[in-house]
Write a protein that holds these residues in place. Structure first.
Motif, PDB file in Angstrom:
ATOM      1  N   LEU A 212      45.678  12.275  -3.206  1.00  0.00           N
ATOM      2  CA  LEU A 212      44.249  12.577  -3.063  1.00  0.00           C
ATOM      3  C   LEU A 212      44.008  13.935  -2.409  1.00  0.00           C
ATOM      4  N   GLY A 213      45.077  14.513  -1.816  1.00  0.00           N
ATOM      5  CA  GLY A 213      44.939  15.791  -1.138  1.00  0.00           C
ATOM      6  C   GLY A 213      45.118  15.717   0.358  1.00  0.00           C
ATOM      7  N   PHE A 214      45.549  14.578   0.878  1.00  0.00           N
ATOM      8  CA  PHE A 214      45.764  14.434   2.322  1.00  0.00           C
ATOM      9  C   PHE A 214      47.117  15.050   2.678  1.00  0.00           C
ATOM     10  N   ASN A 215      47.099  16.241   3.264  1.00  0.00           N
ATOM     11  CA  ASN A 215      48.338  16.969   3.537  1.00  0.00           C
ATOM     12  C   ASN A 215      48.649  17.075   5.019  1.00  0.00           C
ATOM     13  N   HIS A 216      48.122  16.157   5.795  1.00  0.00           N
ATOM     14  CA  HIS A 216      48.314  16.129   7.246  1.00  0.00           C
ATOM     15  C   HIS A 216      49.789  15.925   7.595  1.00  0.00           C
ATOM     16  N   ASP A 217      50.262  16.613   8.641  1.00  0.00           N
ATOM     17  CA  ASP A 217      51.622  16.426   9.154  1.00  0.00           C
ATOM     18  C   ASP A 217      51.604  15.388  10.270  1.00  0.00           C
ATOM     19  N   PHE A 218      52.332  14.297  10.094  1.00  0.00           N
ATOM     20  CA  PHE A 218      52.352  13.230  11.079  1.00  0.00           C
ATOM     21  C   PHE A 218      53.254  13.578  12.259  1.00  0.00           C
ATOM     22  N   LEU A 219      52.882  13.074  13.431  1.00  0.00           N
ATOM     23  CA  LEU A 219      53.756  13.185  14.589  1.00  0.00           C
ATOM     24  C   LEU A 219      54.974  12.293  14.392  1.00  0.00           C
ATOM     25  N   THR A 220      56.114  12.708  14.924  1.00  0.00           N
ATOM     26  CA  THR A 220      57.271  11.820  14.954  1.00  0.00           C
ATOM     27  C   THR A 220      57.016  10.717  15.981  1.00  0.00           C
ATOM     28  N   LEU A 221      57.829   9.683  15.948  1.00  0.00           N
ATOM     29  CA  LEU A 221      57.712   8.624  16.940  1.00  0.00           C
ATOM     30  C   LEU A 221      57.806   9.190  18.349  1.00  0.00           C
ATOM     31  N   GLU A 222      58.790  10.058  18.572  1.00  0.00           N
ATOM     32  CA  GLU A 222      58.981  10.632  19.920  1.00  0.00           C
ATOM     33  C   GLU A 222      57.778  11.472  20.339  1.00  0.00           C
ATOM     34  N   GLU A 223      57.226  12.251  19.417  1.00  0.00           N
ATOM     35  CA  GLU A 223      56.061  13.075  19.740  1.00  0.00           C
ATOM     36  C   GLU A 223      54.847  12.212  20.071  1.00  0.00           C
ATOM     37  N   GLY A 224      54.636  11.174  19.294  1.00  0.00           N
ATOM     38  CA  GLY A 224      53.500  10.299  19.537  1.00  0.00           C
ATOM     39  C   GLY A 224      53.624   9.549  20.848  1.00  0.00           C
ATOM     40  N   VAL A 225      54.805   9.017  21.123  1.00  0.00           N
ATOM     41  CA  VAL A 225      55.035   8.282  22.374  1.00  0.00           C
ATOM     42  C   VAL A 225      54.844   9.205  23.576  1.00  0.00           C
ATOM     43  N   THR A 226      55.403  10.384  23.504  1.00  0.00           N
ATOM     44  CA  THR A 226      55.270  11.340  24.614  1.00  0.00           C
ATOM     45  C   THR A 226      53.815  11.729  24.842  1.00  0.00           C
ATOM     46  N   THR A 227      53.084  11.984  23.756  1.00  0.00           N
ATOM     47  CA  THR A 227      51.666  12.332  23.878  1.00  0.00           C
ATOM     48  C   THR A 227      50.887  11.200  24.534  1.00  0.00           C
ATOM     49  N   TYR A 228      51.105   9.995  24.090  1.00  0.00           N
ATOM     50  CA  TYR A 228      50.401   8.833  24.618  1.00  0.00           C
ATOM     51  C   TYR A 228      50.687   8.643  26.106  1.00  0.00           C
ATOM     52  N   ILE A 229      51.955   8.682  26.462  1.00  0.00           N
ATOM     53  CA  ILE A 229      52.329   8.411  27.845  1.00  0.00           C
ATOM     54  C   ILE A 229      51.893   9.529  28.786  1.00  0.00           C
ATOM     55  N   LYS A 230      52.173  10.770  28.437  1.00  0.00           N
ATOM     56  CA  LYS A 230      51.878  11.867  29.358  1.00  0.00           C
ATOM     57  C   LYS A 230      50.388  12.186  29.436  1.00  0.00           C
ATOM     58  N   ASN A 231      49.680  12.088  28.319  1.00  0.00           N
ATOM     59  CA  ASN A 231      48.264  12.467  28.305  1.00  0.00           C
ATOM     60  C   ASN A 231      47.320  11.325  28.653  1.00  0.00           C
ATOM     61  N   HIS A 232      47.835  10.088  28.635  1.00  0.00           N
ATOM     62  CA  HIS A 232      46.948   8.948  28.864  1.00  0.00           C
ATOM     63  C   HIS A 232      47.528   7.942  29.847  1.00  0.00           C
ATOM     64  N   LEU A 233      48.652   7.310  29.526  1.00  0.00           N
ATOM     65  CA  LEU A 233      49.144   6.212  30.347  1.00  0.00           C
ATOM     66  C   LEU A 233      49.554   6.636  31.745  1.00  0.00           C
ATOM     67  N   ARG A 234      49.968   7.875  31.917  1.00  0.00           N
ATOM     68  CA  ARG A 234      50.358   8.346  33.248  1.00  0.00           C
ATOM     69  C   ARG A 234      49.227   9.102  33.953  1.00  0.00           C
ATOM     70  N   GLN A 235      48.049   9.070  33.382  1.00  0.00           N
ATOM     71  CA  GLN A 235      46.889   9.677  34.011  1.00  0.00           C
ATOM     72  C   GLN A 235      46.087   8.625  34.800  1.00  0.00           C
ATOM     73  N   LEU A 236      45.333   9.063  35.792  1.00  0.00           N
ATOM     74  CA  LEU A 236      44.506   8.135  36.556  1.00  0.00           C
ATOM     75  C   LEU A 236      43.511   7.435  35.651  1.00  0.00           C
ATOM     76  N   ASP A 237      42.991   8.157  34.663  1.00  0.00           N
ATOM     77  CA  ASP A 237      42.072   7.581  33.686  1.00  0.00           C
ATOM     78  C   ASP A 237      42.784   7.542  32.338  1.00  0.00           C
ATOM     79  N   PRO A 238      43.318   6.389  31.927  1.00  0.00           N
ATOM     80  CA  PRO A 238      44.088   6.318  30.658  1.00  0.00           C
ATOM     81  C   PRO A 238      43.214   6.498  29.424  1.00  0.00           C
ATOM     82  N   TYR A 239      41.875   6.481  29.601  1.00  0.00           N
ATOM     83  CA  TYR A 239      40.977   6.632  28.465  1.00  0.00           C
ATOM     84  C   TYR A 239      40.642   8.104  28.187  1.00  0.00           C
ATOM     85  N   ARG A 240      41.073   9.016  29.034  1.00  0.00           N
ATOM     86  CA  ARG A 240      40.664  10.405  28.962  1.00  0.00           C
ATOM     87  C   ARG A 240      41.110  11.053  27.635  1.00  0.00           C
TER      88      ARG A 240
END
Length: 279
Positions: free
Chosen positions: A251-279
């Motif tokens: 259909l034309g969706f050419n988005h580059d997906f994060l690897t598992l490691e990239e996604g996990v790191t983003t989630y943990i460092k930017n959210h789960l390890r923050q005082l506000d995990p919803y930020r």
């Protein structure tokens, strides 16, 4: 927004003009047993939304699930021809309800010419990311493993219930929420949209890989412990999923997906390890 089926018509009648509905709500618990409640929530409500969108010419995007593929014996191809869909055998009530609506929607579109002007069922694979904290037992494995290792324990994984499959080598197609929202934004504007589409990264990764990624993202040494699979999950557990993505890419969706490691790191460092995990 949560709307009970009996309140849907009233809400739609009073809503401002809509150009699209993205319907993601469902009972997604894989061990659910109340078939009547699951049917009303996952099928009846979806049918009502479909029919309203068809009547009012509103784009409709709804959540299907990789659970519809069952044990993968018929593959993971997102062919929505009835002949292909009828081969699938979900392993649990949740997957069965999603499959039932996929079959109904396909028949409406192909046999009864009753369909929204643009529509898509999206077979989500294993989604993880922030703002999932309300999901109880269905919260992502990434969040659960993060909590375990941050409490000082090991990351606990189910032992394999498949002969010849080593513990921790059950594999799923894990996809980060930012990649999911990118796909949904694309579908909101895609032309001549009709059909059911996989949404995963196209790469299966093991639960052991996920546990290692969680430990690494938290700066901790790898520590994994294998535990017996609960009786309620035996025979209903998908040991492998992987999303062929050719149809959505076409259909034309050419988005580059994060690897598992990239996604996990983003989630943990930017959210789960923050005082506000919803930020």
């Amino acid at each position: 927004m949560v709307i009970a089926p009996e309140d849907l018509e009233t809400w739609l009648a009073s809503s401002p003009p809509l150009s699209a509905i993205i319907h993601l709500g469902a009972i997604s618990e894989t061990t659910a047993r109340d078939a009547d409640l699951v049917w009303r929530t996952n099928v009846t409500l979806s049918q009502m939304l479909w029919n309203w969108c068809a009547k009012h010419q509103v784009r409709f995007i709804y959540a299907s699930s990789a659970s519809t593929y069952g044990n993968g014996g018929s593959g993971f191809d997102d062919d929505y021809a009835l002949s292909a869909l009828l081969k699938l055998q979900p392993l649990n009530l949740y997957g069965w309800s999603k499959h039932a609506f996929d079959l109904w929607a396909t028949r409406q579109a192909t046999e009864h010419q009753n369909a929204p002007p643009n529509w898509a069922g999206v077979k989500f694979f294993n989604v993880f990311g922030p703002n999932e904290y309300h999901k109880g037992k269905m919260i992502s494995v990434v969040k659960v493993k993060h909590d375990e290792v941050m409490a000082g324990g090991p990351a606990r994984l189910f032992k394999s219930d498949q002969p010849g499959l080593p513990d921790g080598q059950q594999k799923r197609d894990f996809i980060y929420i930012d990649d999911v929202t990118a796909a949904l934004k694309f579908l909101l504007s895609a032309r001549n949209l009709a059909g059911i589409f996989n949404l995963g990264t196209g790469t299966a990764r093991s639960y052991a890989d996920l546990a290692r990624a969680v430990c690494t993202a938290n700066g901790l040494p790898e520590r994994i412990e294998f535990v017996e699979m609960p009786t309620a999950l035996r025979g209903q557990y998908q040991s492998f999923t992987q999303a062929p993505m050719a149809r959505l890419r076409a259909l034309g969706f050419n988005h580059d997906f994060l690897t598992l490691e990239e996604g996990v790191t983003t989630y943990i460092k930017n959210h789960l390890r923050q005082l506000d995990p919803y930020r």
